[in-house]
Write a protein that holds these residues in place. Sequence first.
Motif, mmCIF file in Angstrom:
data_model
loop_
_atom_site.group_PDB
_atom_site.id
_atom_site.type_symbol
_atom_site.label_atom_id
_atom_site.label_comp_id
_atom_site.label_asym_id
_atom_site.label_seq_id
_atom_site.Cartn_x
_atom_site.Cartn_y
_atom_site.Cartn_z
ATOM 1 N N GLY A 12 46.285 36.410 34.377
ATOM 2 C CA GLY A 12 45.382 36.113 33.265
ATOM 3 C C GLY A 12 45.048 34.648 33.095
ATOM 4 N N LYS A 15 42.234 33.036 37.342
ATOM 5 C CA LYS A 15 42.076 32.864 38.796
ATOM 6 C C LYS A 15 40.809 33.572 39.300
ATOM 7 N N GLY A 16 40.658 34.833 38.912
ATOM 8 C CA GLY A 16 39.507 35.603 39.389
ATOM 9 C C GLY A 16 38.193 35.002 38.908
ATOM 10 N N THR A 17 38.168 34.645 37.620
ATOM 11 C CA THR A 17 36.956 34.057 37.023
ATOM 12 C C THR A 17 36.564 32.799 37.797
ATOM 13 N N THR A 33 43.753 39.479 46.581
ATOM 14 C CA THR A 33 44.582 40.611 47.015
ATOM 15 C C THR A 33 44.620 41.713 45.953
ATOM 16 N N GLU A 59 54.852 45.195 39.003
ATOM 17 C CA GLU A 59 55.707 44.611 40.039
ATOM 18 C C GLU A 59 54.881 44.222 41.263
ATOM 19 N N GLY A 87 45.492 35.065 44.399
ATOM 20 C CA GLY A 87 46.551 36.069 44.217
ATOM 21 C C GLY A 87 47.462 36.210 45.421
ATOM 22 N N ARG A 90 52.299 35.037 46.751
ATOM 23 C CA ARG A 90 52.963 35.207 45.462
ATOM 24 C C ARG A 90 54.467 35.121 45.574
ATOM 25 N N ARG A 129 40.599 41.606 28.019
ATOM 26 C CA ARG A 129 39.818 41.599 29.267
ATOM 27 C C ARG A 129 39.131 42.935 29.533
ATOM 28 N N TYR A 139 35.350 39.971 32.115
ATOM 29 C CA TYR A 139 34.766 39.559 30.831
ATOM 30 C C TYR A 139 35.908 39.494 29.826
ATOM 31 N N ARG A 173 54.662 41.545 34.124
ATOM 32 C CA ARG A 173 53.979 40.701 35.123
ATOM 33 C C ARG A 173 54.340 39.230 34.924
ATOM 34 N N GLY A 201 40.357 25.832 27.740
ATOM 35 C CA GLY A 201 39.014 25.293 27.506
ATOM 36 C C GLY A 201 37.973 26.266 28.020
HETATM 37 P P1 AP5 Z 1 40.934 36.473 34.998
HETATM 38 O O1 AP5 Z 1 40.009 35.523 35.674
HETATM 39 O O2 AP5 Z 1 40.715 37.936 35.197
HETATM 40 O O3 AP5 Z 1 42.447 36.055 35.296
HETATM 41 P P2 AP5 Z 1 43.346 36.225 36.593
HETATM 42 O O4 AP5 Z 1 44.214 35.022 36.691
HETATM 43 O O5 AP5 Z 1 42.511 36.575 37.790
HETATM 44 O O6 AP5 Z 1 44.213 37.459 36.119
HETATM 45 P P3 AP5 Z 1 44.752 38.715 36.900
HETATM 46 O O7 AP5 Z 1 45.359 39.591 35.830
HETATM 47 O O8 AP5 Z 1 43.704 39.345 37.768
HETATM 48 O O9 AP5 Z 1 45.836 38.098 37.752
HETATM 49 P P4 AP5 Z 1 47.032 38.795 38.358
HETATM 50 O O10 AP5 Z 1 47.513 37.724 39.245
HETATM 51 O O11 AP5 Z 1 48.015 39.336 37.409
HETATM 52 O O12 AP5 Z 1 46.414 40.117 38.992
HETATM 53 P P5 AP5 Z 1 45.942 40.506 40.469
HETATM 54 O O13 AP5 Z 1 44.721 41.285 40.338
HETATM 55 O O14 AP5 Z 1 45.959 39.335 41.385
HETATM 56 O O15 AP5 Z 1 40.898 36.143 33.427
HETATM 57 C C1 AP5 Z 1 41.667 36.897 32.506
HETATM 58 C C2 AP5 Z 1 40.879 37.052 31.181
HETATM 59 O O16 AP5 Z 1 40.709 35.752 30.595
HETATM 60 C C3 AP5 Z 1 39.462 37.624 31.374
HETATM 61 O O17 AP5 Z 1 39.174 38.436 30.283
HETATM 62 C C4 AP5 Z 1 38.554 36.373 31.374
HETATM 63 O O18 AP5 Z 1 37.253 36.667 30.906
HETATM 64 C C5 AP5 Z 1 39.310 35.452 30.420
HETATM 65 N N1 AP5 Z 1 39.132 34.033 30.740
HETATM 66 C C6 AP5 Z 1 39.064 33.458 31.985
HETATM 67 N N2 AP5 Z 1 38.930 32.125 31.869
HETATM 68 C C7 AP5 Z 1 38.946 31.844 30.522
HETATM 69 C C8 AP5 Z 1 38.838 30.633 29.777
HETATM 70 N N3 AP5 Z 1 38.693 29.449 30.381
HETATM 71 N N4 AP5 Z 1 38.913 30.726 28.420
HETATM 72 C C9 AP5 Z 1 39.057 31.922 27.800
HETATM 73 N N5 AP5 Z 1 39.147 33.104 28.460
HETATM 74 C C10 AP5 Z 1 39.089 33.061 29.815
HETATM 75 O O19 AP5 Z 1 47.149 41.450 40.919
HETATM 76 C C11 AP5 Z 1 47.361 42.708 40.318
HETATM 77 C C12 AP5 Z 1 48.587 43.369 40.933
HETATM 78 O O20 AP5 Z 1 48.382 43.581 42.340
HETATM 79 C C13 AP5 Z 1 49.891 42.570 40.841
HETATM 80 O O21 AP5 Z 1 50.546 42.746 39.608
HETATM 81 C C14 AP5 Z 1 50.670 43.168 42.031
HETATM 82 O O22 AP5 Z 1 51.215 44.431 41.691
HETATM 83 C C15 AP5 Z 1 49.590 43.380 43.077
HETATM 84 N N6 AP5 Z 1 49.413 42.192 43.967
HETATM 85 C C16 AP5 Z 1 48.296 41.417 44.102
HETATM 86 N N7 AP5 Z 1 48.508 40.432 44.975
HETATM 87 C C17 AP5 Z 1 49.779 40.565 45.413
HETATM 88 C C18 AP5 Z 1 50.581 39.826 46.316
HETATM 89 N N8 AP5 Z 1 50.119 38.735 46.960
HETATM 90 N N9 AP5 Z 1 51.848 40.255 46.519
HETATM 91 C C19 AP5 Z 1 52.343 41.349 45.897
HETATM 92 N N10 AP5 Z 1 51.640 42.093 45.033
HETATM 93 C C20 AP5 Z 1 50.354 41.707 44.782
#
Ligand code: AP5
Length: 216
Positions: A12, A15-17, A33, A59, A87, A90, A129, A139, A173, A201
């Motif tokens: 959260g 990163k994705g944004t 990923t 996890e 991502g 990790r 989100r 979003y 998480r 910000g």
């Molecule tokens: P967003 O940009 O979606 O944040 P993010 O950092 O990408 O959050 P994620 O939840 O996607 O990260 P994650 O690392 O937990 O999940 P991932 O998909 O990689 O922003 C979040 C919210 O904030 C949005 O609503 C956005 O609009 C808002 N926002 C953004 N910027 C803002 C700002 N400046 N101000 C205010 N609001 C803002 O991984 C998911 C799962 O996949 C993991 O839990 C794991 O099970 C698995 N996985 C993925 N990669 C691996 C790996 N390498 N190894 C093992 N398992 C893995």
Amino acid sequence: MRMRAVLMGPPGAGKGTQAQVLAQGAQVPQIATGDILRRAREEGTSLGRRAQSFMDRGELVPDDVMIGIIEERLGQEDAQGGFLLDGFPRTVPQAEALDRLLAQIGMPLGAVLLLEVPEDDIVRRLSGRRTCPSCGRSYHVENDPPPADGRCGSCGAELVTRTDDRPETIRARLEVYRRSTEPLKAYYAQQGILRAVDGLGKVEEVTARLRAALRD
Ligand code: AP5
């Protein structure tokens, strides 16, 4: 030189944004990923079925699976000129495997960007989100409201709330991040390529900070 970077940070953090904007600007693929796993899950592949239970519990999917995915993705044509990893890695074993892989193809990492956001803000961001399952755009109901029809403004797909954005899974998480991913800070600081960036910000302000950090 084309971008060869990692964007890391807690769940959260944005990163994705940010990765979507940075990768587009640098004309390199954003390799997320989490998106790859969610797509596999929707398609019902054996990878998707295996990943599902780990993801739903907040996890990490086992290292060997993730390293295999990245090895295959980095071998594809569009990643030969550069990439932005979102991502991955990790865990320290994932980072070591990435270093070995990039050394083999002569493309070492240029920078590791660390987005820093306090935990209270993370919980607020994740609980509000809404995600596009098709193009991956995020979003936020207050900070970055989606179109009124509940569809993605970029591609028109119906927006969803991710199953791992439930409060108890968010806590799990964050704990996994502290335990398994935070050690990467020291790993990359030692290599001299870690750049910490304030993730608070407006989205555009954070993007500008990340771009400045990439130029350093
Ligand atoms: P967003 O940009 O979606 O944040 P993010 O950092 O990408 O959050 P994620 O939840 O996607 O990260 P994650 O690392 O937990 O999940 P991932 O998909 O990689 O922003 C979040 C919210 O904030 C949005 O609503 C956005 O609009 C808002 N926002 C953004 N910027 C803002 C700002 N400046 N101000 C205010 N609001 C803002 O991984 C998911 C799962 O996949 C993991 O839990 C794991 O099970 C698995 N996985 C993925 N990669 C691996 C790996 N390498 N190894 C093992 N398992 C893995």
